[in-house]
Design an enzyme around this catalytic site. Structure first.
Site, PDB file in Angstrom:
ATOM      1  N   THR A   1       7.229  -2.729  11.208  1.00  0.00           N
ATOM      2  CA  THR A   1       6.973  -1.356  11.661  1.00  0.00           C
ATOM      3  C   THR A   1       5.492  -1.040  11.530  1.00  0.00           C
ATOM      4  OG1 THR A   1       7.463  -0.483   9.450  1.00  0.00           O
ATOM      5  CG2 THR A   1       9.279  -0.550  11.029  1.00  0.00           C
TER       6      THR A   1
ATOM      7  N   GLU B   1       2.303  -1.097  24.916  1.00  0.00           N
ATOM      8  CA  GLU B   1       3.116   0.115  24.776  1.00  0.00           C
ATOM      9  C   GLU B   1       2.675   1.163  25.778  1.00  0.00           C
ATOM     10  OE1 GLU B   1       3.193   1.538  20.760  1.00  0.00           O
ATOM     11  OE2 GLU B   1       3.800  -0.393  19.930  1.00  0.00           O
TER      12      GLU B   1
ATOM     13  N   ARG C   1       2.026  -3.184  12.772  1.00  0.00           N
ATOM     14  CA  ARG C   1       1.290  -3.421  14.010  1.00  0.00           C
ATOM     15  C   ARG C   1       1.771  -4.737  14.608  1.00  0.00           C
ATOM     16  NH1 ARG C   1       0.417   1.106  13.587  1.00  0.00           N
ATOM     17  NH2 ARG C   1      -1.563   2.265  13.605  1.00  0.00           N
TER      18      ARG C   1
ATOM     19  N   HIS D   1       8.490   2.328  19.071  1.00  0.00           N
ATOM     20  CA  HIS D   1       7.431   2.844  18.196  1.00  0.00           C
ATOM     21  C   HIS D   1       7.770   4.249  17.701  1.00  0.00           C
ATOM     22  CE1 HIS D   1       2.915   2.270  17.210  1.00  0.00           C
ATOM     23  NE2 HIS D   1       3.576   2.795  16.200  1.00  0.00           N
TER      24      HIS D   1
ATOM     25  N   SER E   1      -0.332  -9.734  -0.589  1.00  0.00           N
ATOM     26  CA  SER E   1      -1.388  -9.475   0.382  1.00  0.00           C
ATOM     27  C   SER E   1      -2.635 -10.136  -0.176  1.00  0.00           C
ATOM     28  CB  SER E   1      -1.611  -7.979   0.625  1.00  0.00           C
ATOM     29  OG  SER E   1      -2.182  -7.365  -0.514  1.00  0.00           O
TER      30      SER E   1
ATOM     31  N   GLY F   1       0.811  -1.203   0.000  1.00  0.00           N
ATOM     32  CA  GLY F   1       0.000   0.000   0.000  1.00  0.00           C
ATOM     33  C   GLY F   1       0.847   1.255   0.000  1.00  0.00           C
ATOM     34  N   ARG F   2       0.348   2.278   0.678  1.00  0.00           N
ATOM     35  CA  ARG F   2       1.010   3.587   0.676  1.00  0.00           C
ATOM     36  C   ARG F   2       2.442   3.510   1.177  1.00  0.00           C
ATOM     37  NH1 ARG F   2       0.637   8.475   4.486  1.00  0.00           N
ATOM     38  NH2 ARG F   2      -0.148   6.967   5.998  1.00  0.00           N
ATOM     39  N   ILE F   3       2.678   2.739   2.230  1.00  0.00           N
ATOM     40  CA  ILE F   3       4.020   2.633   2.798  1.00  0.00           C
ATOM     41  C   ILE F   3       4.803   1.511   2.129  1.00  0.00           C
ATOM     42  CG2 ILE F   3       5.300   2.099   4.912  1.00  0.00           C
ATOM     43  CD1 ILE F   3       3.082   3.548   6.457  1.00  0.00           C
TER      44      ILE F   3
END
Length: 319
Positions: free
Chosen positions: A236, A267, A238, A286, A176, A155-157
């Protein structure tokens, strides 16, 4: 009595310097809270006197039970335009307006490569040894050029991570559940035949998927067992996408060469958490979205959101 705004989890103490809050100072008192508030009881007690709350990413959940305990709360601002830990129906029922901000995909792309390169070249081990009188060279770096980078998610990243991999001369493939060969080809990468094939054939695997019912636990013990013993995993995205117990077992048993992790099941990570001491692990707290430009956008647009709300015309409303 004037309005009060709480800015949560200002760990670095920079929230009030990253934007011009003075434009609302006549109407709103802004208080930045540097310590993380853990649990609904602590949050309900600490936030009871605030009308506005600014929260970063998904660090703090706002379920209906908490919203019901904050009678003064009227405006909740989350960084980013997607947040899975806010009960929007409860917010609406209690008259709470929820707004978001812009969030750049560039910082997590860059951190992904910081972790991947750090793993590949043993940067932490070699730097630590140099600074503490250890051996002069003790690791043999993994080459990126010619290696296969497997991306879970494009996707975007993920697509931007792919382009960097191609620039390094890597063979890049992706998978995916909804990814097509045509979409992969647009980014210049190959569509892996399956998740299993991608894991088994990659030298580096990087996770770039949104967390949902279909992706929770997507990489478990069986999937990690498919990876080469010389391969590295980077997450990086989830924590819950990768089974944390299975990952710890794979690291302790040396079944993969290492992992780079920026996200955790809890966290902030408790001091005694096994992720803090796991072998073959390069971990960061994070930091994926923690950059000057992103913080300027988060807090600058938070101020804009507050001004718009006070003017009776909220902007960037969620969901």
């Amino acid at each position: 009595m004037g309005l009060r705004c709480a800015v949560l989890d200002d760990y670095q103490g920079v929230a009030t310097r990253m934007a011009d809050w003075s434009v609302i100072e006549d109407e709103v008192e802004v208080v930045a809270l540097r310590e993380h508030l853990d649990g609904e009881e602590a949050l309900a007690e600490a936030l009871a006197g605030y009308d506005i709350v600014v929260t970063l990413r998904e660090r703090v959940a706002f379920p209906g039970t908490l919203i019901a305990r904050l009678p003064r709360l009227k405006l909740l601002i989350a960084s980013g335009m997607r947040n899975s830990v806010i009960d929007y129906a409860a917010a609406e029922a209690h008259g709470v307006t929820v707004c978001g901000t812009a969030s750049s995909g560039t910082p997590p792309v860059e951190l992904t490569w910081a972790l991947l390169l750090g793993l590949a070249r043993g940067v932490v081990e070699e730097s630590t040894a140099l600074r503490t009188g250890g051996p002069w060279q003790s690791t043999v770096g993994a080459d990126l050029h010619g290696a296969r980078l497997g991306l879970l998610g494009l996707g975007r990243i993920g697509s931007r991570v792919a382009r960097v991999g191609l620039a390094f001369g890597m063979r890049v493939s992706a998978w995916s559940q909804n990814l097509t060969a045509e979409r992969a080809a647009e980014t210049g990468v190959e569509l892996a035949a399956s998740k299993e094939e991608l894991l088994a054939g990659s030298d580096f695997v990087s996770v770039h998927l949104a967390l949902g019912e279909r992706t929770r636990g997507l990489v478990g013990a069986a999937e990690l067992a498919l990876m080469k013993p010389t391969a590295y995993l980077v997450n990086t995205s989830r924590a819950a996408i990768v089974d944390q117990d299975a990952l710890l077992a794979a690291l302790h048993e040396g079944r993969i060469a290492g992992a780079g992790v920026d996200v955790f099941d809890i966290e902030p990570l408790p001091s005694g958490h096994p992720m803090r001491t796991a072998p073959r692990l390069l971990a960061t707290p994070h930091l994926g979205y923690v950059s000057r430009a992103n913080y300027a956008a988060y807090y600058g647009q938070a101020v804009e959101n507050i001004r718009a709300y006070l003017a009776g015309s909220p902007v960037r409303r969620l969901p």
